[in-house]
Design an enzyme around this catalytic site. Structure first.
Site, PDB file in Angstrom:
ATOM      1  N   ILE A  33       0.468  12.575  25.248  1.00 49.07           N
ATOM      2  CA  ILE A  33       0.365  12.451  23.780  1.00 49.07           C
ATOM      3  C   ILE A  33       0.080  13.808  23.140  1.00 49.07           C
ATOM      4  O   ILE A  33       0.152  13.952  21.931  1.00 49.07           O
ATOM      5  CB  ILE A  33      -0.717  11.427  23.322  1.00 49.07           C
ATOM      6  CG1 ILE A  33      -2.044  11.670  24.048  1.00 49.07           C
ATOM      7  CG2 ILE A  33      -0.245  10.008  23.498  1.00 49.07           C
ATOM      8  CD1 ILE A  33      -3.199  10.876  23.473  1.00 49.07           C
ATOM      9  N   TYR A 138     -14.150   1.249  32.359  1.00 47.67           N
ATOM     10  CA  TYR A 138     -13.159   1.974  33.180  1.00 47.67           C
ATOM     11  C   TYR A 138     -13.011   1.288  34.541  1.00 47.67           C
ATOM     12  O   TYR A 138     -11.887   0.997  34.989  1.00 47.67           O
ATOM     13  CB  TYR A 138     -13.645   3.416  33.341  1.00 47.67           C
ATOM     14  CG  TYR A 138     -12.869   4.292  34.283  1.00 47.67           C
ATOM     15  CD1 TYR A 138     -11.536   4.604  34.064  1.00 47.67           C
ATOM     16  CD2 TYR A 138     -13.507   4.871  35.393  1.00 47.67           C
ATOM     17  CE1 TYR A 138     -10.847   5.446  34.940  1.00 47.67           C
ATOM     18  CE2 TYR A 138     -12.823   5.720  36.253  1.00 47.67           C
ATOM     19  CZ  TYR A 138     -11.493   5.994  36.023  1.00 47.67           C
ATOM     20  OH  TYR A 138     -10.821   6.835  36.887  1.00 47.67           O
TER      21      TYR A 138
END
Ligand code: AKB
Length: 304
Positions: A33, A138
């Site tokens: 990104i 996570y």
């Protein structure tokens, strides 16, 4: 010939995979990104893996047949915004699977983590398949990914291969937002002759691995015949384990006069729920894993 897509390519692992594949002239499309700071030695396209249509177009345009899906929000950053973390970690994984099924891509590498374990996983020497109750978003997303890998492989004939990485040590390319990051911060502080405040307590033992071993392990796992692999979720692998105070001693014994303070923060609790040592005998047996960089070899490389 492999034509590889690497997602999250500007992260710690991605940049090293790019360097590795360059050596064998393998075609690589790197996506991220962000834009790269300097020119990469492979094709690059700015793309968000959450944008499935764009990724699908890129896969078709570059005739991709293998994916290294590295996008993830790591443990410490994940705790700051669990909803975003779940969205990025799981929906990116889901998009990769859907794109793979639609484009007949079978070969996928997807890193899992020691974060899948929890305090009831026998943390002193964590086996391949203990009880797993991860305590971070996570870890929860990595464990969910492992289960999905097994399921999608069965359901759609995909071949998703995975390693439960410990903390990875590289000083050129940096990680971001992990709990094991302290080791790189301390090593870089020593190299830069600055003081360092460690966010974990002195005695926190965690498993680590030098970056070259992390890359070699993935490439080796990806090259092994499927029938040799007995585990469809993710393989334990191990390098060496160390505490911050042992690392401090090692750094000082190499002549660095660094002052280290210890100020544990919220990351201490995460580290307390992670393994101290890893049983990687399944990796050794199934696909011939062996670690080349112990503590000494790693520090020799870091300070060379
Ligand atoms: C982290 O600290 O979050 C990562 C990992 C062990 O997966 N480095």
């Amino acid at each position: 010939m492999d034509r590889i897509l690497i997602t999250g390519a500007l992260g710690q692992l991605g940049l090293e995979f790019i360097k590795y594949f360059k050596k064998s002239d393998t075609f690589v499309l790197a996506t991220d990104i962000r834009n790269p700071h300097e020119k990469l030695s492979c094709e690059f396209e700015k793309a968000d893996v959450l944008n499935k249509e764009r990724l699908d177009l890129l896969v078709k345009k570059y005739e991709i047949n293998t994916i290294y899906h590295l996008v993830a929000i790591l443990s410490a950053n994940g705790e700051k915004n669990p909803f975003i973390s779940w969205n990025v970690n799981m929906n990116s994984f889901q998009n990769i699977v859907e794109i793979s099924v639609d484009n007949n891509i079978k070969n996928i590498f997807w890193p899992s983590s020691i974060a899948v374990f929890g305090t009831d996983s026998n943390l002193d020497f964590v086996p391949q398949n203990p009880s797993m109750n991860p305590e971070t978003i996570y870890g929860v997303s990595k464990l969910a990914g492992e289960k999905l890998s097994s399921y999608y492989s069965r359901k759609f004939g995909l071949d998703i291969r995975s390693l439960r990485y410990p903390g990875i040590i590289s000083t050129d390319t940096l990680p971001g937002g992990g709990t094991t990051d302290y080791i790189i911060e301390m090593l870089n502080a020593a190299k830069n002759k600055s003081d360092y405040t460690c966010f974990l307590s002195k005695e926190t033992r965690l498993p680590m691995m030098y970056i070259d071993d992390a890359i070699d392990a993935a490439v080796k796992l990806m090259s092994v015949e499927r029938k040799k692999l007995t585990i469809s979720s993710s393989y334990n692998i191990s390098g060496f384990s160390i505490t911050p105070s042992e690392l401090e001693d090692q750094i000082k014994s190499r002549g660095f006069n660094i002052k280290i303070n210890y100020k544990p923060d919220f990351r201490q609790e995460i580290a307390n729920s992670w393994p101290k040592e890893i049983d990687d005998s399944s990796s050794i047996k199934d696909w011939g894993w062996s670690c080349n960089f112990g503590l000494k070899e790693t520090l020799d490389k870091v300070f060379s």
